[in-house]
Design a protein around this motif. Structure first.
Motif, PDB file in Angstrom:
ATOM      1  N   MET A  24       0.823  -1.214   0.000  1.00 42.42           N
ATOM      2  CA  MET A  24       0.000   0.000   0.000  1.00 42.42           C
ATOM      3  C   MET A  24       0.852   1.258   0.000  1.00 42.42           C
ATOM      4  O   MET A  24       0.554   2.233  -0.676  1.00 42.42           O
ATOM      5  CB  MET A  24      -0.928  -0.025   1.221  1.00 42.42           C
ATOM      6  CG  MET A  24      -1.822   1.189   1.347  1.00 42.42           C
ATOM      7  SD  MET A  24      -2.918   1.071   2.774  1.00 42.42           S
ATOM      8  CE  MET A  24      -4.199   0.029   2.116  1.00 42.42           C
ATOM      9  N   ASP A  27       4.545   3.708  -2.804  1.00 43.82           N
ATOM     10  CA  ASP A  27       4.888   4.951  -3.501  1.00 43.82           C
ATOM     11  C   ASP A  27       4.350   6.188  -2.765  1.00 43.82           C
ATOM     12  O   ASP A  27       3.891   7.132  -3.361  1.00 43.82           O
ATOM     13  CB  ASP A  27       4.331   4.916  -4.938  1.00 43.82           C
ATOM     14  CG  ASP A  27       2.898   4.419  -4.986  1.00 43.82           C
ATOM     15  OD1 ASP A  27       2.320   4.197  -3.908  1.00 43.82           O
ATOM     16  OD2 ASP A  27       2.363   4.248  -6.093  1.00 43.82           O
ATOM     17  N   TRP A  28       4.419   6.145  -1.443  1.00 48.32           N
ATOM     18  CA  TRP A  28       3.810   7.214  -0.644  1.00 48.32           C
ATOM     19  C   TRP A  28       4.760   8.366  -0.283  1.00 48.32           C
ATOM     20  O   TRP A  28       4.362   9.295   0.414  1.00 48.32           O
ATOM     21  CB  TRP A  28       3.236   6.644   0.649  1.00 48.32           C
ATOM     22  CG  TRP A  28       1.894   6.014   0.477  1.00 48.32           C
ATOM     23  CD1 TRP A  28       1.319   5.595  -0.682  1.00 48.32           C
ATOM     24  CD2 TRP A  28       0.951   5.746   1.520  1.00 48.32           C
ATOM     25  NE1 TRP A  28       0.081   5.067  -0.436  1.00 48.32           N
ATOM     26  CE2 TRP A  28      -0.175   5.144   0.908  1.00 48.32           C
ATOM     27  CE3 TRP A  28       0.938   5.928   2.894  1.00 48.32           C
ATOM     28  CZ2 TRP A  28      -1.299   4.730   1.640  1.00 48.32           C
ATOM     29  CZ3 TRP A  28      -0.172   5.520   3.621  1.00 48.32           C
ATOM     30  CH2 TRP A  28      -1.274   4.945   2.995  1.00 48.32           C
ATOM     31  N   ILE A  51      -8.735   8.388   5.757  1.00 47.35           N
ATOM     32  CA  ILE A  51      -9.124   7.721   4.514  1.00 47.35           C
ATOM     33  C   ILE A  51      -8.204   6.531   4.222  1.00 47.35           C
ATOM     34  O   ILE A  51      -8.609   5.550   3.601  1.00 47.35           O
ATOM     35  CB  ILE A  51      -9.129   8.726   3.327  1.00 47.35           C
ATOM     36  CG1 ILE A  51      -9.797   8.126   2.088  1.00 47.35           C
ATOM     37  CG2 ILE A  51      -7.732   9.202   3.000  1.00 47.35           C
ATOM     38  CD1 ILE A  51     -11.285   8.038   2.179  1.00 47.35           C
ATOM     39  N   ASP A  52      -6.948   6.626   4.712  1.00 48.56           N
ATOM     40  CA  ASP A  52      -6.018   5.514   4.497  1.00 48.56           C
ATOM     41  C   ASP A  52      -6.412   4.303   5.343  1.00 48.56           C
ATOM     42  O   ASP A  52      -6.206   3.159   4.929  1.00 48.56           O
ATOM     43  CB  ASP A  52      -4.588   5.951   4.825  1.00 48.56           C
ATOM     44  CG  ASP A  52      -4.163   7.156   4.010  1.00 48.56           C
ATOM     45  OD1 ASP A  52      -4.550   7.219   2.828  1.00 48.56           O
ATOM     46  OD2 ASP A  52      -3.463   8.029   4.551  1.00 48.56           O
ATOM     47  N   GLN A  55      -9.078   2.488   3.558  1.00 57.06           N
ATOM     48  CA  GLN A  55      -8.514   1.684   2.469  1.00 57.06           C
ATOM     49  C   GLN A  55      -7.764   0.460   3.014  1.00 57.06           C
ATOM     50  O   GLN A  55      -7.785  -0.606   2.391  1.00 57.06           O
ATOM     51  CB  GLN A  55      -7.573   2.545   1.615  1.00 57.06           C
ATOM     52  CG  GLN A  55      -8.267   3.669   0.863  1.00 57.06           C
ATOM     53  CD  GLN A  55      -9.055   3.170  -0.343  1.00 57.06           C
ATOM     54  OE1 GLN A  55      -8.802   2.078  -0.856  1.00 57.06           O
ATOM     55  NE2 GLN A  55     -10.011   3.967  -0.790  1.00 57.06           N
TER      56      GLN A  55
ATOM     57  N   VAL B 134     -11.044   8.731  -6.312  1.00 52.03           N
ATOM     58  CA  VAL B 134     -10.212   7.914  -5.423  1.00 52.03           C
ATOM     59  C   VAL B 134      -8.940   8.690  -5.110  1.00 52.03           C
ATOM     60  O   VAL B 134      -8.316   9.228  -6.018  1.00 52.03           O
ATOM     61  CB  VAL B 134      -9.861   6.557  -6.087  1.00 52.03           C
ATOM     62  CG1 VAL B 134      -8.826   5.794  -5.272  1.00 52.03           C
ATOM     63  CG2 VAL B 134     -11.112   5.714  -6.259  1.00 52.03           C
ATOM     64  N   PRO B 135      -8.520   8.765  -3.831  1.00 50.28           N
ATOM     65  CA  PRO B 135      -7.293   9.501  -3.497  1.00 50.28           C
ATOM     66  C   PRO B 135      -6.069   8.875  -4.162  1.00 50.28           C
ATOM     67  O   PRO B 135      -6.023   7.659  -4.362  1.00 50.28           O
ATOM     68  CB  PRO B 135      -7.192   9.366  -1.972  1.00 50.28           C
ATOM     69  CG  PRO B 135      -8.529   8.922  -1.506  1.00 50.28           C
ATOM     70  CD  PRO B 135      -9.168   8.187  -2.642  1.00 50.28           C
ATOM     71  N   TRP B 136      -5.069   9.686  -4.437  1.00 53.05           N
ATOM     72  CA  TRP B 136      -3.921   9.217  -5.219  1.00 53.05           C
ATOM     73  C   TRP B 136      -3.194   8.056  -4.551  1.00 53.05           C
ATOM     74  O   TRP B 136      -2.694   7.156  -5.231  1.00 53.05           O
ATOM     75  CB  TRP B 136      -2.947  10.360  -5.501  1.00 53.05           C
ATOM     76  CG  TRP B 136      -2.123  10.807  -4.324  1.00 53.05           C
ATOM     77  CD1 TRP B 136      -2.414  11.799  -3.451  1.00 53.05           C
ATOM     78  CD2 TRP B 136      -0.853  10.272  -3.905  1.00 53.05           C
ATOM     79  NE1 TRP B 136      -1.439  11.907  -2.502  1.00 53.05           N
ATOM     80  CE2 TRP B 136      -0.462  11.006  -2.762  1.00 53.05           C
ATOM     81  CE3 TRP B 136      -0.017   9.258  -4.384  1.00 53.05           C
ATOM     82  CZ2 TRP B 136       0.735  10.737  -2.081  1.00 53.05           C
ATOM     83  CZ3 TRP B 136       1.175   8.993  -3.705  1.00 53.05           C
ATOM     84  CH2 TRP B 136       1.537   9.732  -2.581  1.00 53.05           C
ATOM     85  N   LYS B 137      -3.163   8.050  -3.233  1.00 50.26           N
ATOM     86  CA  LYS B 137      -2.428   6.995  -2.537  1.00 50.26           C
ATOM     87  C   LYS B 137      -3.029   5.607  -2.788  1.00 50.26           C
ATOM     88  O   LYS B 137      -2.380   4.597  -2.541  1.00 50.26           O
ATOM     89  CB  LYS B 137      -2.451   7.247  -1.034  1.00 50.26           C
ATOM     90  CG  LYS B 137      -1.569   8.364  -0.535  1.00 50.26           C
ATOM     91  CD  LYS B 137      -1.861   8.470   0.946  1.00 50.26           C
ATOM     92  CE  LYS B 137      -0.957   9.359   1.701  1.00 50.26           C
ATOM     93  NZ  LYS B 137      -1.368   9.388   3.125  1.00 50.26           N
TER      94      LYS B 137
END
Lengths: 98, 532
Positions: A24, A27-28, A51-52, A55, B134-137
């Protein structure tokens, strides 16, 4: 013997949660440079936003091929949202829930 | 070999497009390619869903079904269980009817779908899909096929941060940003469209999908914040320096959009049929209707008690109704819903009206809503009050608001606890109009045809017909045969055959959301600060 199996199972879960997080966050552009392990925290180490976490829950359900895991039991304690979560917290929760 | 190119233009309206395809003094033609395309092709106003809103309307375009059947009504989905109200977000799992991407895929046609809302988490298709909103992450993991992200990374200037939604920025769509903020808002959307264009160009060129579809959503966003610089009726004869800059920035956006459209149509080639559509149109909103304040004054709604805590402030500022759930009988959940939900007690003792009183209660509520008039003119503020059984028939009618409101200026309601109930805006802002656009061009399209109005559910059958596929019998719309030349129709008659698959038939991996999962999503939203 039961305890040994449980420990092994939790180690496997830690490993799979770490894999999900590595994928996940690939590429953060994070400041975090260490290896993601049981002691890694989502917010303080990996700079997670709300939001993460949403996900991540979806990704974990995909990894374990199971929907409806009661994540609210992990995210809320005594009616309040937890301030942060470690990989170990998640793995222990999954070990008890799966 | 690509047969059909579909370009979505979120919120595009003829009020603006006709102006920007005209030769204006001192400006010239802002969208010269679109001008030629419109002159050589066919056009019609496109009637949106009863509440002209992005999620239900784009899903109607993608499925050929109305909201009562496809199940998407708003950005936010709410559930009530024994007096507890839960807010969550609609996602692709909530679409209950088959999409055109799926219909094409199972008939061995390939499709590329870029930036369409409510397409995440993605279902597998025969082709490529990059979801919108959708968020970029999290974009990489929500693409189909999984390796698509690595392909896109090879593109020059590919930047997922520019491409994807920035939630903090997008939620400002309806806020007063001030001059500097508005200028920054518009400028932000220029590079985003370029990102989507380059991806569309790349996949069109490399993969030649039978159906190539891309949606540009900057049109809607810019019109929300900069409508005063786009609506010809609002342009000032002697604009200030700021107003001139804003007008030029808006024109720059549409000039660039015109080059993107030209690039895709040119690359697709002369044998491809091209369609463009918007999910709704745009117009001016001149006042704010605080609908929950009105319902409170009439005794239907009781506000939740708030204090000075950060939590209370955040809750009060959210776009979810903040009311006393034990006492409230009718309320509006979200500004975008423009709907009123009547609370019906599921069990004796639950909050809400007894089921037997529903009709009489609703009739009384309608009368009260009709009584809300402009004190000076006597004109009704709410011009239409839509009962859900009349406007949202289908298996998912119960998910619709009991009453959907159409305001006299087509504005969205406010749900804030503020007075007065009706407040004029200092300057008109952009809001959604029910009439969007539908354009067609290319081989087999009738030249210079203008139909007064088509329906949003006509887009999906048109695209399938263009691809050479039969239109499913359970589609609610039809192919606008006037859009096509008589020769084309003779050579290729419209076929209506078969049924769409249920969503589980088409993709076994997409399952109904379990009760446990619903609870989980609610908790996630709590983490986001969206609900109590």
């Amino acid at each position: 013997m039961e305890n040994v199996q449980h420990a092994a199972s939790t180690d496997d879960i830690v490993s799979r949660v770490c894999s999900v997080l590595v994928d996940m966050t690939d590429d953060w552009d994070m400041d975090f440079e260490g290896e993601i392990n049981r002691d890694t925290f989502l917010i303080s180490d990996l700079a997670f936003e709300s939001i993460d976490i949403v996900q991540l829950v979806v990704a974990i359900e995909g990894e374990f091929d199971k929907r409806g895991i009661p994540f609210e039991q992990l995210l809320m304690v005594d009616g309040r949202y937890v301030d942060d979560l470690s990989v170990g917290d998640i793995a222990d929760f999954l070990s008890a829930s799966l | 070999m690509t047969k059909t190119l579909f370009i979505g233009l979120d919120g595009a309206t003829f009020t603006v497009l006709d102006e920007l395809t005209s030769d204006l003094p001192g400006v010239g033609v802002t969208m010269p390619f679109l001008k030629k395309f419109m002159e050589k092709g066919a056009r019609a106003k496109l009637r949106s869903t009863p509440n002209p809103l992005t999620p239900p309307a784009w899903v109607s375009i993608m499925t050929g079904r109305s909201p009562g059947h496809h199940g998407i009504f708003d950005f936010i989905r709410a559930e009530e269980n024994r007096g507890k109200i839960y807010f969550t977000l609609y996602d692709s799992r909530d679409i209950k009817t088959e999409t055109i991407w799926s219909i094409a895929s199972r008939q061995n046609q390939s499709a590329v779908a870029l930036n369409f809302p409510i397409t995440a988490p993605p279902r597998s298709i025969n082709g490529s899909l990059v979801p919108g909103f959708v968020p970029w992450k999290h974009l990489r993991r929500n693409m189909v096929p999984p390796e698509l992200y690595d392909r896109l990374k090879t593109l020059d200037d590919f930047n997922p941060k520019e491409l994807a939604w920035d939630f903090d920025r997008e939620k400002q769509a309806l806020e007063d940003l001030g001059e500097e903020g508005t200028e920054s808002w518009v400028a932000y959307h220029l590079p985003r469209e370029g990102q989507w264009y380059r991806i569309a160009e790349f996949l069109l060129n490399e993969d030649n999908p039978d159906l190539m579809a891309v949606m540009f959503d900057g049109v809607d966003k810019i019109q929300h914040q900069a409508w005063a610089f786009l609506d010809p009726a609002l342009l000032k004869k002697e604009p200030s320096a700021y107003e001139q800059r804003m007008r030029e920035l808006c024109l720059k956006y549409f000039r660039e959009l015109d080059t993107y459209i030209e690039g895709l149509v040119t690359q697709a080639g002369p044998d491809v049929q091209v369609f463009m559509a918007s999910d709704h149109g745009f117009t001016s909103t001149t006042e704010v209707l605080r609908i929950n304040t009105f319902l409170h004054q009439k005794g239907y709604l009781h506000w939740n008690e708030t204090d000075d805590s950060e939590y209370s402030k955040r809750r009060e500022d959210s776009n979810f109704a903040n009311v006393d759930w034990d006492k409230t009988l009718a309320y509006c959940r979200t500004p975008s819903s423009n709907g009123i939900t009547i609370r019906v007690a599921q069990e004796p003792g639950d909050p809400g009206i007894p089921p037997a009183e529903y009709e009489s209660f609703r009739d009384g509520l309608i009368k009260d809503l009709e009584s809300l008039v402009d004190e000076e003119t006597g004109e009704r503020i709410i011009t239409d009050i839509l009962k859900r059984e009349d406007y949202f028939p289908g298996d998912y009618m119960d998910h619709a608001a009991d009453l959907t409101l159409v305001l006299r200026d087509h504005g969205f309601v406010s749900i804030r606890n503020l007075e007065p109930v009706v407040m004029p805006r200092d300057v008109p802002a952009g809001t959604h109009h029910p009439d969007g656009v539908f354009l067609a061009g290319g081989k087999g399209i009738a030249e210079g045809v203008e139909i007064d109005r088509l329906d949003i559910i006509d887009v999906a059958p048109t695209l399938l017909y263009s691809m050479g596929l039969a239109v499913p019998e359970d589609f609610e719309g039809s192919v606008p045969t006037s859009f096509f030349s008589p020769e084309h129709l003779r050579f290729k008659p419209v076929k209506i055959k078969g049924q769409t698959l249920s969503v589980t038939d088409g993709d076994a991996e997409i399952e109904e959301i379990s009760e446990d999962e619903k609870d989980k999503i609610m908790e996630q939203l709590k983490m986001l600060g969206y609900m109590e």
